[in-house]
Design a protein around this motif. Sequence first.
Motif, PDB file in Angstrom:
ATOM      1  N   LEU A 187       0.957  -1.303  -0.174  1.00 56.79           N
ATOM      2  CA  LEU A 187      -0.098   0.123   0.238  1.00 56.79           C
ATOM      3  C   LEU A 187       0.998   0.917  -0.050  1.00 56.79           C
ATOM      4  O   LEU A 187       1.769   1.094   0.816  1.00 56.79           O
ATOM      5  CB  LEU A 187      -0.641  -0.145   1.209  1.00 56.79           C
ATOM      6  N   VAL A 188       0.564   2.113  -0.953  1.00 57.26           N
ATOM      7  CA  VAL A 188       1.391   3.252  -0.754  1.00 57.26           C
ATOM      8  C   VAL A 188       0.643   4.755  -0.389  1.00 57.26           C
ATOM      9  O   VAL A 188      -0.381   4.760  -0.956  1.00 57.26           O
ATOM     10  CB  VAL A 188       1.883   3.662  -2.601  1.00 57.26           C
ATOM     11  N   ALA A 189       1.253   5.131   0.714  1.00 55.78           N
ATOM     12  CA  ALA A 189       0.692   6.464   1.626  1.00 55.78           C
ATOM     13  C   ALA A 189       0.769   7.695   0.518  1.00 55.78           C
ATOM     14  O   ALA A 189       2.004   8.122   1.106  1.00 55.78           O
ATOM     15  CB  ALA A 189       0.714   6.552   2.843  1.00 55.78           C
ATOM     16  N   ALA A 190       0.264   7.959  -0.649  1.00 57.41           N
ATOM     17  CA  ALA A 190       0.848   9.517  -1.204  1.00 57.41           C
ATOM     18  C   ALA A 190      -0.633  10.458  -1.460  1.00 57.41           C
ATOM     19  O   ALA A 190      -0.230  11.466  -2.727  1.00 57.41           O
ATOM     20  CB  ALA A 190       0.333   8.737  -3.269  1.00 57.41           C
ATOM     21  N   ASP A 191      -1.320  10.396  -0.406  1.00 56.31           N
ATOM     22  CA  ASP A 191      -2.150  11.652   0.263  1.00 56.31           C
ATOM     23  C   ASP A 191      -1.513  12.390   0.767  1.00 56.31           C
ATOM     24  O   ASP A 191      -1.757  11.718   1.994  1.00 56.31           O
ATOM     25  CB  ASP A 191      -3.380  10.814   0.404  1.00 56.31           C
ATOM     26  N   ILE A 192      -0.541  13.239   0.633  1.00 54.23           N
ATOM     27  CA  ILE A 192      -0.185  14.279   1.532  1.00 54.23           C
ATOM     28  C   ILE A 192      -0.565  14.844   2.088  1.00 54.23           C
ATOM     29  O   ILE A 192      -0.597  16.058   2.566  1.00 54.23           O
ATOM     30  CB  ILE A 192       1.363  15.075   0.939  1.00 54.23           C
ATOM     31  N   TYR A 193      -2.353  15.397   1.655  1.00 58.46           N
ATOM     32  CA  TYR A 193      -3.424  16.569   1.875  1.00 58.46           C
ATOM     33  C   TYR A 193      -3.768  16.140   3.081  1.00 58.46           C
ATOM     34  O   TYR A 193      -4.054  17.082   4.044  1.00 58.46           O
ATOM     35  CB  TYR A 193      -3.558  17.620   0.674  1.00 58.46           C
ATOM     36  N   ARG A 194      -5.241  14.922   3.022  1.00 61.14           N
ATOM     37  CA  ARG A 194      -5.282  15.273   3.877  1.00 61.14           C
ATOM     38  C   ARG A 194      -5.155  14.749   5.463  1.00 61.14           C
ATOM     39  O   ARG A 194      -4.572  13.947   5.696  1.00 61.14           O
ATOM     40  CB  ARG A 194      -6.275  14.024   3.480  1.00 61.14           C
ATOM     41  N   PRO A 195      -6.276  15.329   6.334  1.00 61.67           N
ATOM     42  CA  PRO A 195      -4.907  15.166   7.840  1.00 61.67           C
ATOM     43  C   PRO A 195      -4.906  13.346   8.318  1.00 61.67           C
ATOM     44  O   PRO A 195      -6.334  13.447   7.747  1.00 61.67           O
ATOM     45  CB  PRO A 195      -5.572  15.724   8.612  1.00 61.67           C
ATOM     46  N   ALA A 196      -4.059  12.758   8.607  1.00 59.07           N
ATOM     47  CA  ALA A 196      -4.107  11.573   9.116  1.00 59.07           C
ATOM     48  C   ALA A 196      -4.703  10.953   7.966  1.00 59.07           C
ATOM     49  O   ALA A 196      -4.922   9.289   8.882  1.00 59.07           O
ATOM     50  CB  ALA A 196      -5.661  12.030  10.269  1.00 59.07           C
ATOM     51  N   ALA A 197      -4.620  11.045   6.733  1.00 57.04           N
ATOM     52  CA  ALA A 197      -4.903  10.057   5.846  1.00 57.04           C
ATOM     53  C   ALA A 197      -3.704   8.779   5.269  1.00 57.04           C
ATOM     54  O   ALA A 197      -4.066   7.875   5.418  1.00 57.04           O
ATOM     55  CB  ALA A 197      -5.169  10.492   4.378  1.00 57.04           C
ATOM     56  N   ILE A 198      -2.574   9.400   5.504  1.00 58.28           N
ATOM     57  CA  ILE A 198      -1.294   8.737   6.039  1.00 58.28           C
ATOM     58  C   ILE A 198      -1.633   7.745   6.836  1.00 58.28           C
ATOM     59  O   ILE A 198      -1.212   6.106   7.049  1.00 58.28           O
ATOM     60  CB  ILE A 198      -0.098   8.910   5.782  1.00 58.28           C
ATOM     61  N   LYS A 199      -1.981   7.813   8.193  1.00 58.67           N
ATOM     62  CA  LYS A 199      -1.674   7.279   9.303  1.00 58.67           C
ATOM     63  C   LYS A 199      -3.285   6.034   8.878  1.00 58.67           C
ATOM     64  O   LYS A 199      -3.161   5.113   9.552  1.00 58.67           O
ATOM     65  CB  LYS A 199      -2.360   8.086  10.928  1.00 58.67           C
ATOM     66  N   GLN A 200      -4.340   6.748   8.582  1.00 63.01           N
ATOM     67  CA  GLN A 200      -5.132   5.799   8.502  1.00 63.01           C
ATOM     68  C   GLN A 200      -4.651   4.240   7.454  1.00 63.01           C
ATOM     69  O   GLN A 200      -5.368   3.098   8.074  1.00 63.01           O
ATOM     70  CB  GLN A 200      -6.696   6.403   8.380  1.00 63.01           C
ATOM     71  N   LEU A 201      -4.512   4.878   6.351  1.00 61.16           N
ATOM     72  CA  LEU A 201      -2.996   3.623   5.822  1.00 61.16           C
ATOM     73  C   LEU A 201      -2.507   2.800   6.331  1.00 61.16           C
ATOM     74  O   LEU A 201      -2.654   1.528   6.396  1.00 61.16           O
ATOM     75  CB  LEU A 201      -3.128   4.028   4.702  1.00 61.16           C
ATOM     76  N   GLN A 202      -1.555   3.016   7.624  1.00 59.80           N
ATOM     77  CA  GLN A 202      -1.031   2.846   8.610  1.00 59.80           C
ATOM     78  C   GLN A 202      -1.695   1.720   8.648  1.00 59.80           C
ATOM     79  O   GLN A 202      -0.943   0.168   8.746  1.00 59.80           O
ATOM     80  CB  GLN A 202       0.157   3.407   8.831  1.00 59.80           C
ATOM     81  N   VAL A 203      -1.929   2.047   9.419  1.00 56.86           N
ATOM     82  CA  VAL A 203      -3.699   1.453  10.625  1.00 56.86           C
ATOM     83  C   VAL A 203      -4.094   0.729  10.105  1.00 56.86           C
ATOM     84  O   VAL A 203      -4.602  -0.890  10.399  1.00 56.86           O
ATOM     85  CB  VAL A 203      -4.443   2.798  11.478  1.00 56.86           C
TER      86      VAL A 203
END
Length: 449
Positions: free
Chosen positions: A135-151
Amino acid sequence: MVFEGLADKLQQTFKKLRGRGKLTEADVNEAMREVRMALLEADVNFKVVKEFIAKIKERAIGQEVMGSLTPVQHVIKIVNDELTELMGGTQSRIAIASRPPTIVMMVGLQGAGKTTTVAKLANLLVKKQSKRPLLVAADIYRPAAIKQLQVLGEQLDVPVYAAEPGTKPVDIAKQALEYALAHTRDMVLIDTAGRLHINEELMQELKDIKREVKPHEILLVVDAMTGQDAVTVAESFNNELGVDGVILTKLDGDARGGAALSVRAVTGRPIKFVGMGEKLDALETFHPDRMASRILGMGDVLSLIEKAQSAIDLEQAQAMEKKLRKEEFTLDDFLEQLQQVRKLGSFEQILSMLPGMGNLKKLQDIEFDEKELVHVEAIIRSMTKKERRSPDIINGSRRKRIALGSGTRVQDVNRLLKQFTEARKMMKRFQEMQKGAKKGLGFKLPFMR
């Protein structure tokens, strides 16, 4: 449930036709008027409706139907065929690269459920195709988007690539591809950023990622609850970016279903998956023929069988059969069986997959309260191990204690014990029927072990 209103109206229309013998052109025209209204009320694109009705009328008024001894069945078959074709005709799969990894770029507006859908797709690929996704977290704008994907990745035990803060999305995608190659990941699912609406900045960023990593598939995630707006979004993304398929989310909600019937016709791009719930296993492959069958009340037994095969543990089922033979079926086993059934989905979903049973839940004398299963579980868990093994020892005082411990009433405990006794008797009779059939036939039928 999605399509419920449309399904009801179509089935009522064909029920009226069944009372007639030979169909006249006037009969077909009247039926098509009702079908047209049903489709428009379901929020299907009006141009799609116009073309759809024209195709049906052309076939239904021809000799194919008018010369038939069963004209109503022919009309239903024609509608089923055209509905299937409208939604894509056949199942559309992800194009797997000849040399891994296969790169899938997930795009869509903010709020469509894109990040969760990325995780759901990874889960499906792992379980159904034994893939090794990244999974690649390429959404750097929405708050907590990266953390959501990591969870979500942690829950699935699937790695998530997240770059250092300040890295541009296009560079994140390129770095993730290198990571996938180095760690033998055969699927790369890129979660790109969304916006509240389509704009030039969003599209340019997506075009840059597409140019640099050359994805094998671009999948557009669309919220089915937005109706015709979903079709407009799909058309815009396809014109600007060129998408390979659509994933419709929230198809289990009270959406009228128009997006599912319109998006393929308007964009020319197939629906590949549908989201049928919030859990990570609630993403299903889209089968146009099965969906058409469900809309027309003919059920979807194949999907139900597939659900059962994936949800029910074969070893547990075989162990349960041995217990039934030895009459060792306990309340623990009863609870385990209920939990297995719950994995198949709601009773409403299960009924909708059975031919002619889609509207059974609406009968006044039948109620399906899925909260009852929660109460049943609470009651059984409030019993001692000895009580679960030997329910016959549960006297009045024990019933009061169990009711108090489970937050239910003594009547609820009594009802559960009665249901369990009846279930055990029924299973015993079934076992005896099987033995009798084996003895009388001299051989085993396929369903006899």
